[in-house]
Design a protein around this motif. Structure first.
Motif, PDB file in Angstrom:
ATOM      1  N   ASN A 106       0.817  -1.216   0.000  1.00 16.61           N
ATOM      2  CA  ASN A 106       0.000   0.000   0.000  1.00 16.61           C
ATOM      3  C   ASN A 106       0.853   1.269   0.000  1.00 16.61           C
ATOM      4  O   ASN A 106       0.623   2.195   0.758  1.00 16.61           O
ATOM      5  N   ARG A 107       1.840   1.298  -0.908  1.00 18.15           N
ATOM      6  CA  ARG A 107       2.723   2.453  -1.036  1.00 18.15           C
ATOM      7  C   ARG A 107       2.429   3.183  -2.336  1.00 18.15           C
ATOM      8  O   ARG A 107       2.192   2.561  -3.372  1.00 18.15           O
ATOM      9  N   LEU A 108       2.480   4.494  -2.278  1.00 13.36           N
ATOM     10  CA  LEU A 108       2.355   5.343  -3.455  1.00 13.36           C
ATOM     11  C   LEU A 108       3.647   6.124  -3.609  1.00 13.36           C
ATOM     12  O   LEU A 108       4.021   6.908  -2.728  1.00 13.36           O
ATOM     13  N   ALA A 109       4.361   5.916  -4.724  1.00  8.78           N
ATOM     14  CA  ALA A 109       5.597   6.641  -5.017  1.00  8.78           C
ATOM     15  C   ALA A 109       5.338   7.594  -6.172  1.00  8.78           C
ATOM     16  O   ALA A 109       4.739   7.212  -7.179  1.00  8.78           O
ATOM     17  N   MET A 110       5.792   8.841  -6.030  1.00  6.54           N
ATOM     18  CA  MET A 110       5.519   9.873  -7.030  1.00  6.54           C
ATOM     19  C   MET A 110       6.829  10.476  -7.528  1.00  6.54           C
ATOM     20  O   MET A 110       7.735  10.739  -6.732  1.00  6.54           O
ATOM     21  N   TYR A 111       6.927  10.705  -8.820  1.00  7.18           N
ATOM     22  CA  TYR A 111       8.141  11.295  -9.372  1.00  7.18           C
ATOM     23  C   TYR A 111       7.839  12.010 -10.684  1.00  7.18           C
ATOM     24  O   TYR A 111       6.762  11.869 -11.263  1.00  7.18           O
ATOM     25  N   ARG A 112       8.837  12.773 -11.134  1.00  9.91           N
ATOM     26  CA  ARG A 112       8.724  13.481 -12.404  1.00  9.91           C
ATOM     27  C   ARG A 112       9.908  13.118 -13.290  1.00  9.91           C
ATOM     28  O   ARG A 112      10.514  12.055 -13.095  1.00  9.91           O
ATOM     29  N   GLY A 113      10.251  13.982 -14.256  1.00  8.78           N
ATOM     30  CA  GLY A 113      11.200  13.647 -15.305  1.00  8.78           C
ATOM     31  C   GLY A 113      12.526  13.039 -14.909  1.00  8.78           C
ATOM     32  O   GLY A 113      12.965  12.063 -15.539  1.00  8.78           O
ATOM     33  N   PRO A 114      13.251  13.571 -13.907  1.00  9.01           N
ATOM     34  CA  PRO A 114      14.572  13.018 -13.593  1.00  9.01           C
ATOM     35  C   PRO A 114      14.573  11.558 -13.150  1.00  9.01           C
ATOM     36  O   PRO A 114      15.620  10.921 -13.145  1.00  9.01           O
ATOM     37  N   GLY A 115      13.419  11.021 -12.759  1.00  8.27           N
ATOM     38  CA  GLY A 115      13.377   9.611 -12.366  1.00  8.27           C
ATOM     39  C   GLY A 115      13.778   9.358 -10.934  1.00  8.27           C
ATOM     40  O   GLY A 115      14.131   8.227 -10.580  1.00  8.27           O
ATOM     41  N   MET A 116      13.743  10.379 -10.078  1.00  3.21           N
ATOM     42  CA  MET A 116      13.968  10.203  -8.649  1.00  3.21           C
ATOM     43  C   MET A 116      12.633  10.322  -7.922  1.00  3.21           C
ATOM     44  O   MET A 116      11.865  11.255  -8.196  1.00  3.21           O
ATOM     45  N   VAL A 117      12.360   9.393  -7.013  1.00  2.00           N
ATOM     46  CA  VAL A 117      11.114   9.437  -6.253  1.00  2.00           C
ATOM     47  C   VAL A 117      11.126  10.681  -5.368  1.00  2.00           C
ATOM     48  O   VAL A 117      12.003  10.839  -4.517  1.00  2.00           O
ATOM     49  N   VAL A 118      10.161  11.564  -5.581  1.00  2.00           N
ATOM     50  CA  VAL A 118      10.077  12.794  -4.795  1.00  2.00           C
ATOM     51  C   VAL A 118       9.283  12.551  -3.517  1.00  2.00           C
ATOM     52  O   VAL A 118       9.712  12.931  -2.427  1.00  2.00           O
ATOM     53  N   MET A 119       8.124  11.908  -3.659  1.00  3.07           N
ATOM     54  CA  MET A 119       7.268  11.642  -2.494  1.00  3.07           C
ATOM     55  C   MET A 119       6.929  10.161  -2.443  1.00  3.07           C
ATOM     56  O   MET A 119       6.719   9.532  -3.480  1.00  3.07           O
ATOM     57  N   GLU A 120       6.876   9.631  -1.249  1.00  4.77           N
ATOM     58  CA  GLU A 120       6.367   8.271  -1.054  1.00  4.77           C
ATOM     59  C   GLU A 120       5.454   8.283   0.163  1.00  4.77           C
ATOM     60  O   GLU A 120       5.832   8.789   1.219  1.00  4.77           O
ATOM     61  N   GLN A 121       4.256   7.750  -0.008  1.00  2.72           N
ATOM     62  CA  GLN A 121       3.277   7.723   1.075  1.00  2.72           C
ATOM     63  C   GLN A 121       2.783   6.305   1.298  1.00  2.72           C
ATOM     64  O   GLN A 121       2.600   5.548   0.338  1.00  2.72           O
ATOM     65  N   HIS A 122       2.563   5.958   2.566  1.00  7.55           N
ATOM     66  CA  HIS A 122       1.950   4.684   2.923  1.00  7.55           C
ATOM     67  C   HIS A 122       0.464   4.943   3.132  1.00  7.55           C
ATOM     68  O   HIS A 122       0.075   5.778   3.950  1.00  7.55           O
ATOM     69  N   LEU A 123      -0.368   4.243   2.387  1.00  8.68           N
ATOM     70  CA  LEU A 123      -1.805   4.515   2.368  1.00  8.68           C
ATOM     71  C   LEU A 123      -2.612   3.293   2.796  1.00  8.68           C
ATOM     72  O   LEU A 123      -3.598   2.920   2.156  1.00  8.68           O
ATOM     73  N   SER A 124      -2.188   2.676   3.890  1.00 10.58           N
ATOM     74  CA  SER A 124      -2.894   1.482   4.352  1.00 10.58           C
ATOM     75  C   SER A 124      -4.348   1.784   4.693  1.00 10.58           C
ATOM     76  O   SER A 124      -5.215   0.934   4.524  1.00 10.58           O
TER      77      SER A 124
END
Length: 712
Positions: free
Chosen positions: A475-493
């Motif tokens: 239940n993880r959401l990882a968010m990123y843009r062009g450079p390919g580095m994860v900017v935000m990661e949230q646990h959404l259990s």
């Protein structure tokens, strides 16, 4: 001899003119030695003409330089003579520290180094992001090699000799006397070195990058990294990672001695024709005094400058110096090697071994850069060396190619599905991947490059996960843009009751498409502006409000809320799983034969919501039922749902009626002729089979009993 346009100077010209100046040879002298004219040599040095093959042969013989260097600009100037090169740098290398300002002001350290959490993860995020930002246009993947080298005995003594350690140590020792925070850290580093007689180097070598191009001071990548503060110097800014120029501070923070060395091969020659093995070091100390001479703080390791400017400037093309400092770039092409002297994990009290540090680097690289690795933009290898012999022979004690498939298999599979265009319509079984578009309304931009409001389609990938995984991985959401580095990661259990286990990815800006359109680039810049210096979230930064028109913060919040809403709709249980609940749940709650007073008209749950607070599920549900003429006693339940569709009931800590019902203990009394009621409750954490944050739950009605004469 070949004529050249006057506005396109030859690179041979730059290198020849620079070499003559360095050797103190006049154009006339060279002309007489090779049987040419001073006018011809002048034209070669200004780029108006290119020497003929015969003239080049004569120049090579006269000046004793390598053909590859003069003609192509590759490799060392001359065949390597280690003794001569070592003698050269031993005579000319020194540490030049900046004098204190005349006004008597004192700076007790560089504030940049305190801008980030001092962790291995923060270090890796910044280092790899900077490498990706320096990628050659169209040059393929950026390759980064982390080399952890343990030095002791004679290897340590030889290294200290090459680094002019005695000079540096005087400044290090004096900087510890001001009782400031940085001084205390350096004192600890000196004590550890004195006690252990060991030194750990971390060399980060990137290739497929531009190298540290630019002049010694002013503008350019070299000055931004090695000279200036708060200078990010990012070209094509919207597609780059950093925007503040703070990230480089992690390098000095990870050094026990606040000392970092750089060695770079440039993608193209500088104005003097230099291109290979540009070497310089920087030590970021607080204000200190030596023999009543005050120093501002920072110092540089280099060679004497014969012109105005900084005292110490870059060494060029000294292969032996680069090798003696463990910065050789044999076969690495253009790019930069960075050596953190006395590398350690500043967030830990433990003295970690090189292999332990290597393992953490490997894990952090895969965890934060799996998008860039999966799409082929980044390759990472981590190696350890025990002493110089292994380093010189390029035989590391351990060597690991960071594999996303090993560290982030679920996210890797989701991105593979995107690359292949193979998706499911809905999440039916583990391994299914659903792809949906999420609109981001980019507000109008007030400053250049200005644009009106635009709409960008981000991509949401959802993969049905197996519950066999550790709950912390679900239940993880990882968010990123062009450079390919994860900017935000949230646990959404706790995103919804009874949710399917999942892994989710949100691709934004240039990452969401292979052919970026104006709206995609606008989204890239918008989200980049919404990142704080640590680049670990999208939030209402001061820059965001300054550069975008009113409503920009609301647009960002609405976008992130829409992402969660869409995710919730995809992972929530289907309608057949609600109402009476799965058959397995109904069977689970059957306690012997049902009494005759139990109604056969089971209530139906039409809405349920919940979240995890302090390891307890806080739930609320709305229930519909067929109205009857008697009061009912209803027993609601919360079940921790398993993969089979069954579940395990847990105890209530609190139960409260919201509408059309009243709680009596852990049951609800429903008045006659009620068609709908609602309640809320809190679970008892002591009855949980697993932590609440690692679970999914469903609300069900355990039993319904008609009340006769006011009693059950």
């Amino acid at each position: 001899e070949n004529l050249m346009p006057p506005d396109r100077p030859s690179s041979i010209a730059n290198r020849l003119a620079s070499l003559l100046k360095e050797m103190g040879i006049t154009q006339g002298y060279l002309a007489s030695e090779i049987g040419s004219t001073q006018a011809a040599v002048s034209q070669w040095c200004t780029g108006k003409k290119v020497p003929s093959p015969e003239s080049i042969d004569a120049i090579l013989e006269c000046l004793d330089v390598r053909r590859e260097w003069l003609v192509e600009g590759t490799g060392p100037v001359r065949d390597v003579n280690p003794e001569a090169e070592r003698e050269q740098y031993s005579e000319h290398a020194f540490w030049g520290f900046r004098s204190a300002p005349d006004d008597g002001g004192r700076d007790f350290g560089n504030a940049n180094v305190w801008s980030f959490d001092p962790t291995i993860e923060a270090f890796i995020r910044e280092v790899l992001q900077n490498a990706l930002d320096a990628a050659l246009p169209g040059g393929g993947a950026v390759a980064v090699r982390f080399r952890l080298i343990e030095l002791s005995g004679q290897d340590l003594l030889d290294y200290q000799h090459a680094l002019k350690w005695e000079e540096l140590q005087r400044h290090l020792e004096q900087s510890t006397r001001n009782k400031q925070k940085l001084g205390a850290l350096i004192r600890d580093g000196l004590d550890v070195l004195d006690e252990s007689k060991k030194l750990v180097l971390l060399v980060v070598e990137d290739s497929g990058t531009t190298g540290l191009v630019g002049p010694e001071t002013g503008d350019g990548k070299f000055a931004a990294l090695c000279r200036n503060n708060l200078d990010s110097n990012k070209e094509d800014a919207p597609t780059k990672g950093g925007a503040f120029g703070l990230g480089k501070g992690v390098l000095w923070r990870a050094s026990r001695f606040a000392t970092v060395l750089f060695c770079s091969n440039l993608a193209h020659p500088d104005d003097q024709g230099n291109q290979g093995l540009r070497l310089i070091g920087r030590c970021d100390l607080p204000w200190h005094e030596i023999e009543s001479n005050p120093f501002a703080g920072p110092g540089w390791f280099g060679q004497t400058n014969d012109t105005a400017g900084p005292a110490a400037v870059s060494f060029w093309n000294n292969t032996t110096l680069a090798s003696d400092l463990y910065l050789a770039r044999d076969g690495a092409g253009s790019g930069t090697s960075v050596c953190v002297v006395g590398f350690h994990d500043p967030s830990s009290d433990d003295q970690k071994s090189a292999r332990e540090l290597a393992s953490e680097i490997e894990k952090a690289a895969a965890g934060h850069f799996f998008p860039a690795m999966t799409n082929g933009a980044l390759d990472v290898r981590v190696e350890t060396y025990s002493g110089r012999r292994e380093y010189v022979n390029n035989r590391p004690a351990t060597s690991v190619e960071v594999a996303v498939q090993q560290h982030q298999p679920e996210f890797h599979q989701a991105l593979q599905a995107l690359q292949e265009g193979v998706f499911a319509d809905e999440l039916k079984s583990p391994g299914d991947v659903v792809c949906q578009r999420v609109p981001l309304k980019v507000p109008a931009r007030k400053v250049p490059p200005k644009h009106d409001g635009l709409e960008h389609d981000a991509v949401l990938l959802l993969r049905y996960a197996s519950e066999q995984l550790d709950g912390t991985l679900l239940n993880r959401l990882a968010m990123y843009r062009g450079p390919g580095m994860v900017v935000m990661e949230q646990h959404l259990s706790g995103i919804c009751l009874g949710s399917r286990p999942f892994h989710a990815l949100l691709l934004c800006g240039s990452a969401a498409t292979t052919h970026s359109q104006p709206a995609d680039l606008a989204a890239e810049e918008f989200l980049r502006t919404a990142e704080p210096p640590s680049h670990n979230q999208w939030a209402a930064t001061p820059d965001l409000k300054a550069k975008y028109k009113r409503g920009c913060v609301s647009a960002l919040k609405s976008f992130l809320a829409d992402v969660k809403d869409l995710l919730r709709n995809i992972v929530k249980p289907t309608s057949r799983d609600l109402g009476d609940g799965p058959n397995a749940l109904r069977e689970l709650f059957r306690l012997g034969p049902e009494p005759l007073t139990v109604t056969r008209e089971r209530p139906r749950i039409v809405d349920q919501s919940g979240s995890v607070v302090d390891d307890q599920w806080h739930v609320e549900a709305k229930v519909r039922l067929k109205p009857v003429d008697r009061e009912l006693m209803v027993s609601p339940a919360v079940l921790f749902v398993g993969e089979t569709g069954g579940g395990r009931p847990v105890k209530w800590k609190e139960l409260e009626g919201v509408t059309n019902c009243a709680a009596e203990g852990f049951e609800l009394r429903i008045p006659p002729r009620i068609r709908e009621f609602a309640f809320r409750g809190v679970t008892n954490s002591t009855s949980h089979p697993v932590p609440a944050s690692e679970s999914s739950v469903v609300v069900d009605i355990r039993k319904v009993i008609k009340v006769t004469g006011g009693n059950a």
